[in-house]
Design a protein around this motif. Structure first.
Motif, PDB file in Angstrom:
ATOM      1  N   PHE A 170       0.843  -1.208   0.000  1.00  0.00           N
ATOM      2  CA  PHE A 170       0.000   0.000   0.000  1.00  0.00           C
ATOM      3  C   PHE A 170       0.873   1.251   0.000  1.00  0.00           C
ATOM      4  O   PHE A 170       2.035   1.198   0.405  1.00  0.00           O
ATOM      5  N   SER A 174      -1.628   5.055   3.282  1.00  0.00           N
ATOM      6  CA  SER A 174      -2.603   3.984   3.521  1.00  0.00           C
ATOM      7  C   SER A 174      -2.107   2.971   4.548  1.00  0.00           C
ATOM      8  O   SER A 174      -2.893   2.353   5.262  1.00  0.00           O
ATOM      9  N   TRP A 200      -6.232  -5.289  -0.578  1.00  0.00           N
ATOM     10  CA  TRP A 200      -5.287  -4.937  -1.643  1.00  0.00           C
ATOM     11  C   TRP A 200      -5.810  -5.408  -3.008  1.00  0.00           C
ATOM     12  O   TRP A 200      -5.775  -4.676  -3.996  1.00  0.00           O
ATOM     13  N   LEU A 210      -8.433   3.185  -0.770  1.00  0.00           N
ATOM     14  CA  LEU A 210      -8.665   2.528   0.515  1.00  0.00           C
ATOM     15  C   LEU A 210      -9.921   3.107   1.163  1.00  0.00           C
ATOM     16  O   LEU A 210     -10.759   2.360   1.700  1.00  0.00           O
TER      17      LEU A 210
END
Lengths: 305, 377
Positions: A170, A174, A200, A210
């Protein structure tokens, strides 16, 4: 190497080129110093005329906290940073076990001092109990890039390196957001892995952010639930629906078909429906009860036709 | 010399530096720097420790020797039905570099490795064929590499064809994604050789088979071979599930039957996307744009990731129907008197899936092999 007593304030601690230890402060070490003092003096080297720490960052940190002004040091005369660091590494290796953040620091330091990845893997991985291959190297090298909060958790052994690697996929902002929110679910290591992977993969497949996924999951609503087990169950259930929509629908349809059975009659599909076969389980105490349940199954089959 | 694939260096194992075939390869790769090495194992290990070793390895050729063991049963997979296929490993690794390629995870050696002593494999094949003299064996070079992609620099196929001429109980398959077939158009076709082409939709070819020619080119290559009298085969593998997959697979199948003489098609295999979970991080790292690993894949009975059964069945059924429908159309258009009967089989599938798709299940791998080879009997 020679011994010399120096004022701690004279040490140039801004130069952290040889720093491996993470975290710096160790309460256990402080207790030990209080009881028996320092057995192995910290080692210093001179760079640009300043004494800097080669080994013993933790010891010095403890002494500072304990307001001790002076101590005995060993002065190492090596000019070459790589050789000095290798010395420091071996001095540490013989005395303690490194946590994953420290291993990451070590690998990065060797890189900074000009050692090729290949040589680091060949010469040093085995000393930190890692298999000397590229995969092991890559699993650890980037741990140091994680936010402090996550690194602390890794160093304490609360958060696995394998899961930290999933988090590394990420982007920077995030990582912490995900880590912090999911901490509120008290997921086990395998649950963390599953959740990170699913989030993910949904992000990649659906090109979602996200925050977009958190909003689809209605996270805040899940978190309102008091029961921890329930919280986890809802989170994983909702994620599975997003990640595997066709498979989830198949399960829902399957369960819908079974809801008419009374308690004690269960139908099990094969794992992931890999086989066409189903298995039925009937619980009963008496022959009469079994007869009733079989009748119910027969009726259900008849209805289905 | 191959136009498509550029090599930076050739490592020649000292043991084969004077081998005749080393000379042939070096002649065909003139201009590429050559390094004689004493320890091939160490060179391989060295590269494996580097970053992006798989990508880098595709730029280097390693010429070395193999001490036997060229011929092996296809590794297949446990718990799923295999087709009794044999593989001839005379080279390892592939220049085409598809995102889903299992070799990325399967092979420890990232080099394009060519075995200079590959002709020693003929003795092995001879021994094996005489042991199995009552069987008809399917054998091919396309398992650990592409059979034709680097034929220009590793010219083995003509010798293999020569070898096959007097051998009755083997059907040899050259499996490829390339269109490197020109030289075979001038050769006399033989009955026990099949040139087979991996096919996919245009979208998958474009996004996942990065260095392979587009499907149309592969189909045209097959068509030319068929016109010259060679038998050809097709592998729809890996079949990938995505939005509009039906339209796209239908299109490529229509294209196939519009270009290739169906009478010349030896077999068609179907296999949905499947791979060892260890491949997933490799694909993610090497091909961050690829999305195929984010499909609805579950862990099958063999531990490999594959689409869950109802989805696989749907893919197979539809694609099989497209094939049947196109064979019928082909027969009508050509006013074919003989019924065209192309064996269509599933690669690494379980019995339940076979039953659902074809309404029959081969009892074992040998029965399946016989079914695939029905046109050769």
């Amino acid at each position: 190497m020679r011994n010399q007593v120096l004022k701690i304030s004279d040490i140039y601690i801004d130069d952290k080129r040889f720093l491996i230890s993470y975290p710096l402060l160790s309460r256990k070490l402080m207790e030990s110093i209080k009881k028996i003092g320092i057995i192995n003096p910290p080692v210093l080297v001179r760079r640009n005329g300043n004494p800097i720490i080669l080994c013993g960052w933790r010891r010095i940190e403890c002494l500072k906290k304990m307001k001790i002004k002076k101590t005995l040091f060993k002065i190492f005369d090596k000019e070459d940073d790589l050789k000095a660091f290798a010395f420091s590494f071996f001095e540490n290796v013989s005395e303690r076990i490194f946590n994953p953040v420290e291993i990451s620091n070590i690998l990065n330091k060797f890189r900074e001092f000009g050692l090729s990845d290949k040589n680091i893997i060949r010469k040093y991985l085995k000393f930190v109990d890692l298999i000397p291959n590229r995969n092991s190297f890559e699993r650890y090298i980037r741990i140091g890039e994680l936010p402090e909060k996550i690194k602390k958790s890794i160093a304490k052994g609360e958060f696995l390196v394998s899961n930290a690697n999933l988090l590394m996929k990420f982007n920077h902002s995030s990582r912490l957001k995900l880590f912090t929110i999911l901490k509120r679910f008290h997921l086990t290591a395998s649950e963390q892995r599953e959740v990170f992977e699913m989030i993910w993969e949904i992000m990649k497949r659906d090109e979602k952010s996200l925050d977009g996924i958190f909003s689809d999951l209605n996270l805040e609503e899940i978190l309102k639930n008091i029961n921890l087990k329930e919280k986890k169950k809802i989170l994983r259930g909702r994620l599975k629906k997003l990640r595997y929509p066709i498979f989830s629908k198949k399960i829902d349809d399957f369960l819908k078909n079974l809801q008419f059975f009374t308690e004690g009659i269960r139908v099990h599909p094969s794992k992931y429906f890999e086989s066409e076969k189903y298995r039925m389980e009937i619980e009963f105490k008496t022959w009469e009860e079994l007869r009733e349940k079989i009748k119910e199954v027969q009726l259900r089959i008849k209805d289905d036709r | 010399m191959s136009q498509t694939f550029k090599f930076e260096k050739i490592f020649v194992d000292e043991k084969v530096k004077d081998h005749e075939f080393t000379g042939i390869v070096l002649q065909k790769t003139k201009g590429i720097p050559v390094k004689i090495i004493k320890d091939a194992k160490k060179v391989v290990e060295d590269l494996a420790l580097e970053d992006n070793s798989i990508t880098r390895g595709k730029r280097f050729i390693l010429l070395t020797e193999k001490k036997g063991g060229f011929l092996k049963p296809c590794p297949g997979t446990s718990e799923y039905l295999c087709c009794d296929y044999y593989v001839l490993n005379i080279s390892e690794n592939c220049v085409i570099d598809c995102t889903y390629c299992i070799l990325q995870e399967y092979l420890m050696n990232p080099f394009i490795t060519l075995f200079a002593n590959w002709e020693d494999s003929f003795n092995e094949i001879n021994g094996f064929l005489s042991e199995k003299k009552n069987d008809l064996i399917r054998l091919g070079t396309g398992e650990l590499s592409d059979s034709l992609a680097i034929e220009d620099i590793f010219p083995v196929s003509e010798k293999i064809l020569e070898f096959l001429k007097n051998r009755k109980n083997v059907i040899f398959e050259f499996k490829t994604k390339s269109e490197n077939i020109k030289k075979f158009l001038n050769l006399e076709p033989i009955n026990n050789a099949v040139f087979s082409f991996s096919l996919n939709t245009e979208k998958i070819a474009k996004e996942e088979e990065l260095k392979a020619p587009e499907p149309l080119k592969r189909i045209e290559a097959a068509s030319k071979l068929a016109e010259e009298g060679w038998r050809v085969g097709f592998h729809f593998d890996p079949i990938v599930h995505y939005k509009n997959w039906e339209i796209d697979y239908h299109r490529v199948i229509k294209l196939l039957f519009s270009k290739v003489e169906a009478e010349k098609i030896a077999w068609i295999s179907l296999g949905t996307l499947r791979f060892n979970p260890k491949l997933k991080p490799i694909i993610e790292k090497r091909f961050p744009k690829s999305k195929i690993i984010y499909g609805e894949l579950i862990k099958g009975e063999d531990g490999k990731l594959r689409y869950f059964r109802p989805l696989r069945v749907e893919l197979y059924k539809k694609i099989y129907n497209f094939i049947k429908e196109n064979i019928q159309k082909y027969s009508r258009d050509k006013k074919s008197i003989r019924k065209i009967n192309i064996p269509v089989y599933l690669c690494m599938e379980n019995e339940d899936v076979w039953e659902e798709v074809f309404k029959w299940t081969p009892a074992n791998s040998s029965v399946l092999n016989n079914y695939i080879l029905k046109l050769f009997r």
